[in-house]
Design a protein around this motif. Sequence first.
Motif, short mmCIF file in Angstrom:
data_model
loop_
_atom_site.label_atom_id
_atom_site.label_comp_id
_atom_site.label_asym_id
_atom_site.label_seq_id
_atom_site.Cartn_x
_atom_site.Cartn_y
_atom_site.Cartn_z
N TRP A 79 0.67 -1.23 0.03
CA TRP A 79 -0.03 0.03 -0.09
C TRP A 79 0.84 1.23 -0.04
O TRP A 79 0.65 2.25 -0.44
CB TRP A 79 -0.89 -0.08 1.28
N SER A 80 2.13 1.08 0.62
CA SER A 80 3.02 2.38 0.68
C SER A 80 3.37 2.94 -0.83
O SER A 80 3.56 3.86 -1.01
CB SER A 80 4.10 2.20 1.60
N SER A 85 1.35 5.33 -2.85
CA SER A 85 1.21 6.86 -2.60
C SER A 85 2.45 7.56 -3.38
O SER A 85 2.76 8.93 -2.96
CB SER A 85 1.42 7.20 -1.09
N LYS A 107 -7.44 9.66 2.27
CA LYS A 107 -6.40 9.07 2.75
C LYS A 107 -6.13 9.46 4.15
O LYS A 107 -6.16 10.69 4.61
CB LYS A 107 -5.28 9.26 1.79
N ASP A 108 -5.66 8.68 4.94
CA ASP A 108 -5.33 8.90 6.44
C ASP A 108 -6.49 9.67 7.25
O ASP A 108 -6.26 10.29 8.06
CB ASP A 108 -4.22 9.96 6.44
N SER A 139 -9.99 -0.47 8.40
CA SER A 139 -9.24 0.86 8.37
C SER A 139 -8.24 0.99 7.54
O SER A 139 -7.60 2.09 7.31
CB SER A 139 -9.03 1.28 10.16
N ARG A 140 -7.59 -0.10 7.19
CA ARG A 140 -6.61 -0.09 6.23
C ARG A 140 -6.91 0.44 4.79
O ARG A 140 -6.11 0.91 4.13
CB ARG A 140 -6.15 -1.67 6.04
N HIS A 187 -5.23 3.85 4.10
CA HIS A 187 -3.85 3.91 3.83
C HIS A 187 -3.75 4.33 2.54
O HIS A 187 -2.41 4.94 2.15
CB HIS A 187 -3.16 2.41 3.99
N VAL A 220 -5.56 -2.80 -1.36
CA VAL A 220 -4.66 -1.90 -0.62
C VAL A 220 -3.62 -2.86 -0.33
O VAL A 220 -2.41 -2.36 -0.31
CB VAL A 220 -5.36 -1.73 0.68
N ASP A 221 -3.77 -3.96 0.00
CA ASP A 221 -2.40 -4.88 0.26
C ASP A 221 -1.50 -5.29 -0.64
O ASP A 221 -0.38 -5.58 -0.56
CB ASP A 221 -2.89 -5.83 1.33
#
Length: 485
Positions: free
Chosen positions: A284-285, A288, A335-336, A425-426, A429, A459-460
């Motif tokens: 997921w990182s 971004s 996001k966040d 909640s993921r 991200h 996401v993962d």
Amino acid sequence: MTILSDNRRLSSVSAPSRMLRYLPTSALIIDATIIVLIGALAVTGRRELPLFGEPASVEMSLVIAGPLILFGWLLAVALNGGYRKDVFGAGLDEFKRVLNGSLIAAGLTGVVSYLAKFDLSRGFFVLAFALGVPLLLMGRWSLRRALHAARVRGALRQRVLLVGTRAHVDETFSVLRREKWLGYQVVGALTPEWDLSEETPMGLPIVGNANEAAAMAMDAQADALFFAGGSVGSSSQLRRTVWELEKHHIDVVVAPSVSDISNERVRIRPVGGLPLMHIDPPTWSDASRWGKRTFDIVGSAALILAFLPLIAFASLQIWLFDRGPVLFRQTRIGKDGEEFKCFKFRTMVVNAEALVADLQKQMGQSALLFKMKDDPRITKPGSWMRRFSVDELPQLFNVILGDMSLVGPRPQVRKEVDLYDSAMSRRLHVRPGMTGLWQVSGRNDLTAEEAMRLDLYYVDNWSMIQDIAILCRTLGAVLASRGAY
């Protein structure tokens, strides 16, 4: 549990499909047909098209060389494993093998022609392989689509027995039952001998115990045995079972207690004869980073220019219907957990928000992912805009502003986010998207749980290739109006 009752349970399931054995032959026939047609096209193209100098006739020089090249092409694909029965149906391995075999065939054709000093037409060579490789891949893709469609209808399936504890069996069973295109027809479960239950919590019949796996697989005419968690007491027991099943050509699959992990994140590394599964961290990182953001800006700007006439027409339709606001601005969570104003064309009556609580009570639905067919709040122009997702075009400006992405989980309102558990909640991200994995997998026809699972998978397991694939699938989903209301 008696043997008679076990046989009754197994006989209630359709007989195993033996047509699967003809899949490699079917692929070979399709490949051969495509290659022959491509050879004819390449000869005609070299004779008629002035792409490589003066048009020339190359038929005489290819009387012997032509069939050898085409046969060698098929042979290269075959030697590269392109017709192995385990490559069909899922994954990219089939396409990789066809591509690599074709590239090897092209390379060998060039080298052999040079060494033999054979005057092979460059025009024929370029046309044959430039057209042939993509058409071979399209042929395999079409075969796979036909296979998936047949499996969804209940044909061309493999009979499967699941081995393990009831909890692990149900975990595997839920995936195989959901993903019908995989072609696994679960006919029963085998549990440890201490488990005297007649069925699992999900209703799968238990037809025997795990110690009798080989014998039960033969009785059930199973094509494959899936070993889930708790299936065997030791590795030596599993090895002996594999040896026994080998005699009867029954496939063995070990299903670890890991799900919703993309193949790019899984690596199998044998150490001392023990196959260890390494799972890379979630990606997921990466979603971004600047690459995805650049793709979003360029893509959304191009789409705005392309759809500008449609945006203007929709705006006029909304205003002429009730002289109300053209845009609907709703606070969503991005996001966040940051709030932003999400733009949409207004497709409902002006007081639609005031009516939602009563509709939820009437439908008995949770606020999370609340949707309903024949919503009385939808206006006449709003109906066709929702059907073809035109109402979401203003979100392209949200993408430009950085609040959203072209692809990602759908943005939700605060009261929906407040219902999230720790897993859901993921979703926060990454930036929310205009389209996503669940939209191209059924949209509103999916349950809330299925939509959540697909969002978490995205996401993962994010990748740019997956984003591009989702955008391509979105076009088909929108044009077909699948699950749209």
